[in-house]
Structures are given as structure tokens and as C-alpha cells.
Scaffold this active site. Structure first.
Site, PDB file in Angstrom:
ATOM      1  N   ASN A   6       0.863  -1.188   0.000  1.00 57.28           N
ATOM      2  CA  ASN A   6       0.000   0.000   0.000  1.00 57.28           C
ATOM      3  C   ASN A   6       0.896   1.233   0.000  1.00 57.28           C
ATOM      4  O   ASN A   6       1.515   1.543   1.008  1.00 57.28           O
ATOM      5  CB  ASN A   6      -0.906  -0.036   1.247  1.00 57.28           C
ATOM      6  CG  ASN A   6      -1.671   1.253   1.444  1.00 57.28           C
ATOM      7  OD1 ASN A   6      -1.797   2.064   0.528  1.00 57.28           O
ATOM      8  ND2 ASN A   6      -2.197   1.446   2.648  1.00 57.28           N
ATOM      9  N   LYS A   8       0.098   4.293  -0.180  1.00 55.34           N
ATOM     10  CA  LYS A   8      -0.508   5.489   0.425  1.00 55.34           C
ATOM     11  C   LYS A   8      -0.294   6.699  -0.501  1.00 55.34           C
ATOM     12  O   LYS A   8      -0.297   6.536  -1.715  1.00 55.34           O
ATOM     13  CB  LYS A   8       0.051   5.720   1.834  1.00 55.34           C
ATOM     14  CG  LYS A   8      -0.049   4.452   2.692  1.00 55.34           C
ATOM     15  CD  LYS A   8       0.139   4.669   4.145  1.00 55.34           C
ATOM     16  CE  LYS A   8      -0.047   3.337   4.863  1.00 55.34           C
ATOM     17  NZ  LYS A   8      -0.077   3.459   6.294  1.00 55.34           N
ATOM     18  N   HIS A  93      -9.688   1.271   4.707  1.00 54.60           N
ATOM     19  CA  HIS A  93      -8.413   1.467   5.407  1.00 54.60           C
ATOM     20  C   HIS A  93      -8.637   2.388   6.604  1.00 54.60           C
ATOM     21  O   HIS A  93      -9.417   3.336   6.521  1.00 54.60           O
ATOM     22  CB  HIS A  93      -7.367   2.055   4.455  1.00 54.60           C
ATOM     23  CG  HIS A  93      -5.995   2.009   5.031  1.00 54.60           C
ATOM     24  ND1 HIS A  93      -5.564   2.940   5.959  1.00 54.60           N
ATOM     25  CD2 HIS A  93      -4.975   1.126   4.872  1.00 54.60           C
ATOM     26  CE1 HIS A  93      -4.329   2.619   6.319  1.00 54.60           C
ATOM     27  NE2 HIS A  93      -3.950   1.531   5.678  1.00 54.60           N
ATOM     28  N   GLU A  95      -7.004   4.744   7.735  1.00 50.23           N
ATOM     29  CA  GLU A  95      -6.761   6.172   7.451  1.00 50.23           C
ATOM     30  C   GLU A  95      -7.983   6.797   6.781  1.00 50.23           C
ATOM     31  O   GLU A  95      -8.270   7.986   6.968  1.00 50.23           O
ATOM     32  CB  GLU A  95      -5.486   6.333   6.605  1.00 50.23           C
ATOM     33  CG  GLU A  95      -4.243   6.066   7.464  1.00 50.23           C
ATOM     34  CD  GLU A  95      -3.030   5.562   6.716  1.00 50.23           C
ATOM     35  OE1 GLU A  95      -3.003   5.632   5.474  1.00 50.23           O
ATOM     36  OE2 GLU A  95      -2.096   5.085   7.383  1.00 50.23           O
ATOM     37  N   GLU A 159      -5.656  -4.910  10.474  1.00 48.61           N
ATOM     38  CA  GLU A 159      -4.631  -3.883  10.697  1.00 48.61           C
ATOM     39  C   GLU A 159      -4.936  -3.141  11.995  1.00 48.61           C
ATOM     40  O   GLU A 159      -5.718  -2.181  11.998  1.00 48.61           O
ATOM     41  CB  GLU A 159      -4.626  -2.880   9.536  1.00 48.61           C
ATOM     42  CG  GLU A 159      -4.291  -3.497   8.200  1.00 48.61           C
ATOM     43  CD  GLU A 159      -3.695  -2.470   7.236  1.00 48.61           C
ATOM     44  OE1 GLU A 159      -2.598  -2.712   6.742  1.00 48.61           O
ATOM     45  OE2 GLU A 159      -4.313  -1.424   7.009  1.00 48.61           O
ATOM     46  N   GLY A 165       2.164   2.339  10.800  1.00 47.74           N
ATOM     47  CA  GLY A 165       3.113   3.444  10.649  1.00 47.74           C
ATOM     48  C   GLY A 165       3.809   3.832  11.948  1.00 47.74           C
ATOM     49  O   GLY A 165       4.417   4.889  12.041  1.00 47.74           O
ATOM     50  N   SER A 195       3.114  -2.022  10.365  1.00 53.53           N
ATOM     51  CA  SER A 195       4.557  -2.084  10.603  1.00 53.53           C
ATOM     52  C   SER A 195       5.187  -3.421  10.221  1.00 53.53           C
ATOM     53  O   SER A 195       6.081  -3.907  10.914  1.00 53.53           O
ATOM     54  CB  SER A 195       4.868  -1.727  12.064  1.00 53.53           C
ATOM     55  OG  SER A 195       4.501  -0.374  12.312  1.00 53.53           O
TER      56      SER A 195
HETATM   57  P1  PGA Z   1       2.621   0.383   7.638  1.00 44.59           P
HETATM   58  O1  PGA Z   1       1.172   0.574   6.978  1.00 44.59           O
HETATM   59  O2  PGA Z   1       3.181  -0.920   7.099  1.00 44.59           O
HETATM   60  O3  PGA Z   1       3.415   1.572   7.163  1.00 44.59           O
HETATM   61  O4  PGA Z   1       2.432   0.335   9.112  1.00 44.59           O
HETATM   62  C1  PGA Z   1       0.301  -0.505   6.786  1.00 44.59           C
HETATM   63  C2  PGA Z   1      -0.992  -0.011   6.167  1.00 44.59           C
HETATM   64  O5  PGA Z   1      -1.450   1.062   6.526  1.00 44.59           O
HETATM   65  O6  PGA Z   1      -1.578  -0.688   5.292  1.00 44.59           O
END
Ligand code: PGA
Length: 239
Positions: A6, A8, A93, A95, A159, A165, A195
Site C-alpha cells: 500500500n 498510500k 483502510h 486512514e 490492521e 506506521g 509495521s
Molecule cells: P505500515 O502501513 O506498514 O506503514 O504500518 C500498513 C498499512 O497502513 O496498510
């Protein structure tokens, strides 16, 4: 075993095309796993072009609207993605839920619309840190998973929001427990996200109910993405 990157809001068209050209042959060295990348909308075409027609890496969008068309300023529909050669989309997601107010009901409509139109879907679920501390993890997962349609093109990504993140991944035990719970609610493949890095991918992917990973930050670098894919190959071979 499915490994999805992903991106982003990173990699504009120019960088996406270059990255795609760099990783296009990766699947040939990674038997037994599926590889997906999720660029921003404006980099989808450049990514597809950089991969070329022969690459087995599939391209998904990071979100999609549930309707085929209409007065929805700023949104992109499933047929618009399919027309480009995009094969799927992430929905729900954290976010999107946190910063853009997407609700379970919106996630359901997006997932249903995408599946009906012929896209694959990665539907994200996961609890916040406060919800985990209050012992509400299963309740939250149950609420988020209950709206998701059952479909062979839908996979779920667990997640935990506190792990995204932050460099603080879930322990393999926490991931396994949550994945087993999600699967008891909705029998499908469940990816872990939050992560994931080359250093922890092996042990996370070795859990019996972890069927792949949704990787954010560590998917932006070709070398670390490749190492995570290699961990997936090992886990798939051992399963
Ligand atoms: P990250 O993000 O691996 O940077 O923690 C995972 C995600 O948001 O899909």
C-alpha cells in the site's frame, strides 16, 4: 499467500513507473505467492505501464466508490478502474475511517459495488489502541467484519490501528488470535498489516491464520518489498 504493498500518498506517476519497471519480474522469483501493489489513483496507469503486460504483479487502487457512476465529486468508480486494467481495490483502510469519516456502512457499499463490478477487494478492519485497552477488540472486529459481503474475491486485512506506521507491530500471538477470530466470523483469507518489515515478516507470516500481509512503509523500497515477498514464499512453502 498474498503480499500487497500500500503506497498510500507516495510515488507520483514518474516514480511509480520507475519502481514498477524495477519490480516487474519479482513474481518469477517468488513461487506460491500473489503480489499486489496499490498506487495512488494518478499513478495507476504509470504503474501498469511500468509493469508491462507480462508481469504477474496485480495493481489495486487504495479505495473505490460503490456506484458505477454519478454525482460524487472526487470519487472513482469500479468500471473506471477496470477500464485501466486495475484488478482490485482496498476499502475501509483505517486512514480513510480516521481522516475521511468513512463508516462501516460506506465500507460495505464500496466493497459490494467493487465486487459486483468485478474487482477484487482487500477490506481493512482493526481496533484502535484505546479500543484494545478497553478490551473491546473483538467487539470492534465483529462490527467491522459483519458488514462485509461474502465473496471469493474479498480478502480481509487485519490492521490494528496502533500498529500502522508506528514501528510497533502486533506480536505474532496477537495477530494470530485476531486472525482466528476474524476467520470465525467470515471464512476468508486474512492479511496482517501494521509495521510489517523484512525483520518481522517471517514470524508474522508463519502464523497459521496469517495468509499474507498488507505492507505500507516497507513496500515503498524495492529491496525491502522483495525481502517481505521472500518471507511470504518461505511461509507458503512451510504451510
Ligand atoms: P505500515 O502501513 O506498514 O506503514 O504500518 C500498513 C498499512 O497502513 O496498510
Amino acid at each position: 499467500m498474498l503480499i500487497a504493498g500500500n503506497w498510500k500518498m507516495f510515488k507520483g506517476a514518474h516514480e511509480a513507473r520507475r519502481f514498477a519497471a524495477q519490480v516487474r519480474h519479482l513474481p518469477e522469483r517468488m513461487p506460491g505467492i500473489e503480489i499486489v501493489v496499490c498506487p495512488p489513483y494518478t499513478s495507476l496507469v504509470a504503474t501498469l505501464e511500468g509493469l508491462g503486460e507480462q508481469s504477474e504483479i496485480r495493481v489495486y487502487a487504495q479505495n473505490v466508490h460503490g456506484e458505477l457512476e454519478g454525482a460524487y465529486t472526487g470519487e472513482v468508480s469500479p468500471p473506471m478502474l477496470l477500464e485501466l486494467g486495475v484488478k482490485g481495490a482496498v476499502v475501509g483502510h483505517s486512514e480513510r475511517r480516521q481522516h475521511f469519516g468513512e463508516t462501516d456502512e460506506m465500507v460495505r457499499r464500496r466493497a459490494e459495488g467493487a465486487l459486483e463490478a468485478g474487482l477484487a477487494v482487500i477490506a481493512c478492519v482493526g481496533e484502535t489502541e484505546a479500543e484494545r485497552e478497553q478490551g473491546r477488540t473483538n467487539e470492534v472486529l465483529e462490527r467491522q467484519v459483519s458488514v462485509l459481503p461474502r465473496h471469493d474475491r474479498l480478502v480481509i486485512a487485519y490492521e490494528p490501528v496502533w500498529a500502522i506506521g508506528t514501528g510497533r507491530n502486533a506480536t505474532p500471538e496477537i495477530a494470530q488470535e485476531a486472525h482466528a477470530f476474524v476467520k470465525s466470523l467470515h471464512p476468508t483469507r486474512v492479511l496482517y498489516g501494521g509495521s510489517v518489515k523484512p525483520e518481522n515478516a517471517r514470524v508474522l507470516l508463519a502464523q497459521p491464520d496469517v495468509d499474507g500481509a498488507l505492507v505500507g512503509g516497507a513496500s515503498l523500497d524495492a529491496q525491502s518489498f522483495e525481502e517481505i515477498c521472500a518471507a511470504g514464499v518461505e511461509a507458503a512453502a512451510a504451510a
